[in-house]
Design a protein around this motif. Structure first.
Motif, short mmCIF file in Angstrom:
data_model
loop_
_atom_site.label_atom_id
_atom_site.label_comp_id
_atom_site.label_asym_id
_atom_site.label_seq_id
_atom_site.Cartn_x
_atom_site.Cartn_y
_atom_site.Cartn_z
N VAL A 18 -32.48 29.82 19.02
CA VAL A 18 -32.91 29.48 20.56
C VAL A 18 -33.47 28.31 20.79
N LEU A 19 -34.61 28.13 19.78
CA LEU A 19 -35.50 26.89 20.03
C LEU A 19 -34.65 25.76 19.87
N TRP A 20 -33.77 25.56 18.67
CA TRP A 20 -33.18 24.37 18.46
C TRP A 20 -32.01 24.47 19.38
N GLY A 21 -31.50 25.51 20.09
CA GLY A 21 -30.66 25.71 21.34
C GLY A 21 -30.98 24.38 22.27
N VAL A 22 -32.11 24.32 22.80
CA VAL A 22 -32.49 23.53 23.84
C VAL A 22 -32.27 22.10 23.52
N MET A 23 -32.25 21.86 22.26
CA MET A 23 -31.79 20.45 21.72
C MET A 23 -30.42 20.28 22.04
N VAL A 24 -29.74 21.47 21.52
CA VAL A 24 -28.27 21.46 21.57
C VAL A 24 -27.67 21.28 22.81
N ILE A 25 -28.43 21.67 23.89
CA ILE A 25 -28.05 21.44 25.33
C ILE A 25 -28.12 19.82 25.70
N GLY A 26 -29.16 19.23 25.11
CA GLY A 26 -29.24 17.91 25.18
C GLY A 26 -28.14 17.16 24.63
N VAL A 27 -27.81 17.41 23.41
CA VAL A 27 -26.52 16.96 22.89
C VAL A 27 -25.29 17.08 23.59
N TYR A 28 -25.08 18.18 24.09
CA TYR A 28 -24.20 18.65 24.89
C TYR A 28 -23.93 17.60 26.08
N ILE A 29 -25.14 17.28 26.59
CA ILE A 29 -24.95 16.48 27.99
C ILE A 29 -24.55 15.27 27.35
N THR A 30 -25.05 14.69 26.42
CA THR A 30 -24.62 13.44 26.13
C THR A 30 -22.98 13.23 25.46
N PHE A 31 -22.82 14.12 24.61
CA PHE A 31 -21.54 14.32 23.72
C PHE A 31 -20.59 14.80 24.60
N LEU A 33 -20.46 15.74 28.20
CA LEU A 33 -20.31 15.33 29.46
C LEU A 33 -20.19 13.71 29.69
N LEU A 34 -20.70 13.07 28.79
CA LEU A 34 -20.76 11.60 28.83
C LEU A 34 -19.86 11.13 27.71
N ASP A 35 -19.51 11.88 26.60
CA ASP A 35 -18.60 11.30 25.68
C ASP A 35 -19.41 10.42 24.96
N ILE A 36 -20.75 10.59 24.76
CA ILE A 36 -21.47 9.63 23.94
C ILE A 36 -21.93 10.45 22.88
N ALA A 37 -21.84 9.90 21.37
CA ALA A 37 -22.59 10.68 20.36
C ALA A 37 -23.88 10.01 20.27
N ASP A 38 -25.05 10.56 20.58
CA ASP A 38 -26.33 9.81 20.96
C ASP A 38 -26.99 10.05 19.81
N MET A 39 -27.12 9.06 19.01
CA MET A 39 -28.01 9.34 17.55
C MET A 39 -29.39 9.04 17.83
N THR A 40 -30.04 8.69 19.05
CA THR A 40 -31.44 8.76 19.30
C THR A 40 -31.99 10.19 19.06
N CYS A 41 -31.28 11.34 18.95
CA CYS A 41 -31.82 12.46 19.13
C CYS A 41 -32.41 12.86 17.76
N ASP A 42 -32.26 12.42 16.60
CA ASP A 42 -32.92 12.85 15.43
C ASP A 42 -34.24 12.43 15.49
N GLY A 43 -34.37 11.15 16.19
CA GLY A 43 -35.62 10.51 16.28
C GLY A 43 -36.40 11.26 17.58
N SER A 44 -35.85 11.45 18.47
CA SER A 44 -36.47 11.91 19.67
C SER A 44 -37.23 13.57 19.35
N PHE A 45 -36.19 14.27 18.45
CA PHE A 45 -36.72 15.61 18.34
C PHE A 45 -38.10 15.43 17.36
#
Lengths: 312, 264
Positions: A18-31, A33-45
């Motif tokens: 569930v806690l990591w799920g919040v991150m997954v929603i973030g990835v969902y938005i970029t991947f 909705l925007l069709d971008i695989a956002d590699m920032t997320c490893d660092g921003s986590f």
């Protein structure tokens, strides 16, 4: 290897999910909705975790405020990726990699050169409820995590229904159209990356508080965990089409991911193999539709006019 | 309403692929003008429309819409003045969003997008009425994803979206070229109806000479990035396809070359 040890691992796995799920929603938005695989997320986590831990340990900040600070830090990281991508037209993946790479140094600086900051006896958003009810840490993390996840899904559902949110979805759908309708897609992409990375850092802060330490490597592979969870969630929720369900599927997918992980560990496999497994899940999920389409195309061909399949 | 003055544009300047697309275009549209544009391959018809819309920056000259010099404005900022329908039916609508969501996005063209709810009930009534005009039954399918519609339906929807907020100028870039003849006729009839009903100023690129003569009150022909022929009123009404071909040869000294142009 008995069943009860697996069962006792379930609450922990679900709460992590569930806690990591919040991150997954973030990835969902970029991947998605925007069709971008956002590699920032490893660092921003990791950034979210580091900021949260340092504020709590070194500055004795209230754990809720520490989380808010993490969210802001995460959206700033998303902003950097967004500016590199929109203003300087660096491909989104590369822009994300650059930010992620630089965040490693930044996160170490934030933690004063240490690669690990333990929270020890510091207060967290979970500790109060643990003391009050006497429940186990993993149970409390699960309860609070579910509440947070529901709130996040509701807020995002509202946001993507607004004029601004709709223009953001349209940016991912058809850039040409939305530009012709007067929307600056640089701004919408930037905003999406900021929201997404804010959520990712939010999850980093939550995970840091629940596991009681922040680590420089805590976000490594987050993007793949995110993609795997999205893919699993989409398979599980394939019957549901509403936006509510799509956002929820990200969280459910992530819980399933961590359950699979618990089973894998219970079976006595090396936890280090989990990365291989995650990568295989994502690769399979992305490859299957393409392979199926190719197979169908090949099968539809017949050398003598295709009477069998075409029907006339 | 729209004034294009000495506009030049060269693509890939200084490379082997250098192409002078616009070579001093001058054009002035009065309010209510409905102008059809014809011309050979690479004459600069679509480029002219793209320059008005701000898809690419121009090298020289000025573009003025409704008295405002927009020559250096970005595309999304010019959108407040312009309604656009593209050749590709996929380009004007968002496939993954519902019909009403697409209309709501278009209804807010040129306005600030706020945190107010994206589609209101009052709007839905407006959309339903407008969709009825199309005569495609879309008013009963407002929650259908646009990706499920046919090319013709999507193009009709794009046309409606482009005119939902009255544009200063409507830009139609061969918007029926990708449709079958019957659907093309439906969309063209709609185009005429909507332009007439709302007294719009419009520019329509077409590859069909008959349509170019039949529709609108003015016709221009382009060649080598310039306007070479500009005719209006009675003279235009009495034009024949053969006149246009003759005019073209006279002006350019070559045979009319457009492999997609329909001569009849």
């Amino acid at each position: 290897m008995n069943i009860s040890s697996l069962l006792s691992a379930v609450p922990g796995a679900l709460s992590q999910g569930v806690l990591w799920g919040v991150m997954v929603i973030g990835v969902y938005i970029t991947f998605r909705l925007l069709d971008i695989a956002d590699m920032t997320c490893d660092g921003s986590f990791s950034l979210g975790g580091c900021v949260c831990a340092v504020l709590i340990v070194n500055f004795n900040v209230n754990p809720v405020i520490a989380i808010l600070a993490s969210i802001i830090a995460g959206s700033l990281a998303g902003c950097v990726t967004g500016l590199l991508h929109t203003v300087f037209e660096i491909p989104a993946i590369l822009a994300g990699i650059l930010t992620q790479y630089s965040l490693w140094s930044i996160n170490l600086r934030i933690m004063g050169g240490k690669s690990n900051v333990p929270l020890l006896k510091s207060k967290t958003i979970f500790s109060g409820l643990v003391e009050m009810t006497g429940l186990r840490n993993s149970h409390v993390a699960l309860i609070i995590g579910v509440v947070i996840a529901i709130v996040v899904v509701m807020v995002l559902y509202w946001f993507f229904g607004t004029e601004l949110g709709a223009s953001l979805r349209a940016t991912g759908n058809n850039e040409n159209m939305i530009r012709a309708l007067g929307v600056d897609i640089k701004k919408t992409k930037l905003l999406a990356l900021m929201i997404a990375n804010g959520l990712v850092a939010f999850a980093g802060a939550l995970v840091c508080q629940s596991q009681k330490y922040a680590d420089i490597n805590m976000g490594t592979g987050a993007i793949v965990i995110g993609l795997a969870s999205i893919v699993i969630g989409e398979v599980l929720f394939s019957r549901f089409k509403s936006f509510y369900m799509k956002l929820s599927s990200a969280i459910v997918g992530c819980c399933t991911y961590f359950l699979i992980r618990a089973v894998v560990l219970w079976l006595g496999l090396d936890p280090n193999d989990m990365k291989l497994l995650s990568a295989i899940i994502v690769a399979l999920a992305l490859a299957t539709p393409v392979a199926m389409a190719k197979y169908r195309t090949k099968k539809a061909y017949s050398p003598n006019g295709g009477t069998e399949h075409a029907g006339n | 309403m729209l004034e294009i003055k000495d506009v030049f544009k060269t693509f890939n300047a200084g490379t082997i692929n250098e192409k002078r697309a616009l070579n001093g275009v001058n054009l002035k549209l009065n309010e209510g003008d409905f102008v059809t544009i014809i011309g050979g391959n690479g004459a600069g018809k679509s480029t002219t429309l793209n320059m008005i819309a701000g898809v690419y920056p121009i090298d020289r000259g000025t573009i003025t819409i409704d008295g405002v010099d927009v020559s250096t404005w970005p595309e999304h900022k010019r959108a407040q003045f312009l309604g656009r329908v593209f050749q590709d039916p996929m380009m004007g609508t968002a496939a993954g969003m519902e019909i009403e969501e697409n209309l709501a996005l278009a209804y807010r063209r040129g306005k600030k997008r706020t945190l107010k709810w994206g589609v209101t009930n009052e709007e839905r009534d407006i959309y339903r009425e407008e969709l009825k005009i199309l005569g495609l039954g879309l008013e009963n399918r407002m929650n259908t994803k646009v990706g499920l519609l046919s090319g013709g339906q999507r193009q009709a929807l794009t046309l409606l979206m482009a005119t939902l907020q009255q544009p200063k100028v409507l830009l139609l870039d061969e918007h029926t070229a990708a449709l079958d003849p019957k659907t093309a006729k439906t969309v063209l009839d709609l185009t005429e109806h909507i332009i007439e009903e709302n007294h719009l100023t419009a520019l329509m690129v077409t590859h069909n000479m008959k349509d170019a003569i039949r529709m609108g009150n003015r016709l221009i022909m382009m060649q080598d990035g310039r306007v070479i022929y500009d005719v209006a009123g009675e003279e235009k009404k009495n034009l024949k396809v053969s006149d246009l071909l003759a005019k073209f040869q006279e002006a350019s000294g070559t045979e009319f070359a457009n492999d997609r142009m329909m001569l009849s």
